[in-house]
Design an enzyme around this catalytic site. Sequence first.
Site, short mmCIF file in Angstrom:
data_model
loop_
_atom_site.label_atom_id
_atom_site.label_comp_id
_atom_site.label_asym_id
_atom_site.label_seq_id
_atom_site.Cartn_x
_atom_site.Cartn_y
_atom_site.Cartn_z
N ASP A 263 39.60 35.71 34.80
CA ASP A 263 39.96 37.38 34.55
C ASP A 263 39.00 37.81 33.19
O ASP A 263 38.59 37.27 32.48
CB ASP A 263 41.54 37.57 34.58
CG ASP A 263 41.88 38.69 35.41
OD1 ASP A 263 40.76 39.81 35.31
OD2 ASP A 263 42.85 38.80 35.96
N ASP B 53 41.35 46.45 41.04
CA ASP B 53 42.44 45.84 42.02
C ASP B 53 42.70 46.78 43.30
O ASP B 53 42.97 47.49 43.01
CB ASP B 53 43.64 45.49 41.27
CG ASP B 53 43.51 44.26 40.35
OD1 ASP B 53 42.45 43.98 39.85
OD2 ASP B 53 44.51 44.03 39.50
C1 GLA Z 1 43.86 41.22 37.21
C2 GLA Z 1 42.91 40.80 38.37
C3 GLA Z 1 43.91 40.68 39.43
C4 GLA Z 1 45.00 39.65 39.06
C5 GLA Z 1 45.99 39.99 37.93
C6 GLA Z 1 46.84 39.14 37.21
O1 GLA Z 1 44.70 42.47 37.38
O2 GLA Z 1 42.10 41.68 38.74
O3 GLA Z 1 43.47 40.01 40.49
O4 GLA Z 1 44.66 38.30 38.76
O5 GLA Z 1 44.95 40.32 36.86
O6 GLA Z 1 47.54 39.31 36.12
#
Ligand code: GLA
Length: 394
Positions: free
Chosen positions: A155, A211
Amino acid sequence: MRSVAALAAFTAALLFTPPPSPPDTPLDNNLSPTPVLGWNDWNTFGCAVTDSLIRETADAMSTNGMAAAGYRYVTIDDCWSQHTRDPDGNLVADPAKFPQGMKSLADYVHGKGLKIGIYSSAGLTTCAGYPASLDHEVRDANLWASWGIDYLKYDNCGNTEGRPGQERFAAMRDALTATGRPIVFAVCNWGTDSVRVWGPSTGNSWRTTGDITDDWAAVMAILEAQPAWAARSRPGAWNDPDMLEVGNGLTDDEARAHFSLWALLNAPLLAGNDLRSMTERTRVVLTNAEVIAVDQDWGGRQGTRIADDGDQEVWAKPMSDGSAAVVLLNRADTPAAVSTTAAALGLADAPAYSVRDLWEHTTGSSAGGISAEVPAHGAVVYRVSASTLRPGEL
Ligand code: GLA
């Protein structure tokens, strides 16, 4: 207003601007010749990930038809570790969530014929505030390799010093390679920091967008951004529009459309629902072999939008056998007819075409017109191929 001279200079600059540089060489680790198929806990469970959830998910995947359909990777997302590293500097799995340790869990998942993924971030902390891997790449990669990890979702949170993405993600790519263990590298920096340029040489996939959430508008908003990325995808290195929300709050029609479109985009297909308790209708969506075959096929480019008539859209993709996959998408709140032609799909002139419905599993024929009445928030998906037979003879 621009002067004539300024306009001439502007035009000359455009004409003589070198063409964009050729695409980067894809990461040569041979770990994702086709998009990864798997599952990730985040969309349903957030930080409530545990050893038993992962074991029970592996049990479900290995017996419910998903493994048979090609699903392999069971991935632990954020919140798996303790809040501090140990005195040696190693990450430590939270013993309350993973009382048997990660090696034991990886052995269990492997024993089911599956693979296991884990998560970290190219910053000081993960998105949920746990310790992350910036400047600890080699130590962390070695730890994961010693546990038997097969996949890393990496990430982009915690980059408090504002260091360039390419440098931070390449450091982890190199650390994973140096372990000698095959570990798929999934870059998750949400389409930022020019990942469009360096993604293919750095990861097996890279997130193109923010997301996903479990509602139709969110799925459509992500879809809208995908055509701009289509040219970057190729075997070994895939655009990732984020995990699936099939089985999480979408209607059946919405879930089928979402799954079909992600397949047309050659996306990693990462289920994000509770596999232990899903309905039969959700299971049928996730295991549709004819749609998964679209995802896993590389016919020269990923699918993209070829027609946009407001809420009615046509998305198409060449298939390696010379056929074309097409998603007739209706984004509207009421049913609508959506149509295209075999010619628009890039198919050669032929007396007739065979039209395979990938959800009904029936085959029809056409003289060239491809159309359907599509439900609200839904899609009809065909695989169309030229036939030597005439309509009616098929
Ligand atoms: C980010 C990522 C998500 C998930 C969260 C976890 O937002 O894009 O897919 O992995 O972190 O905290």
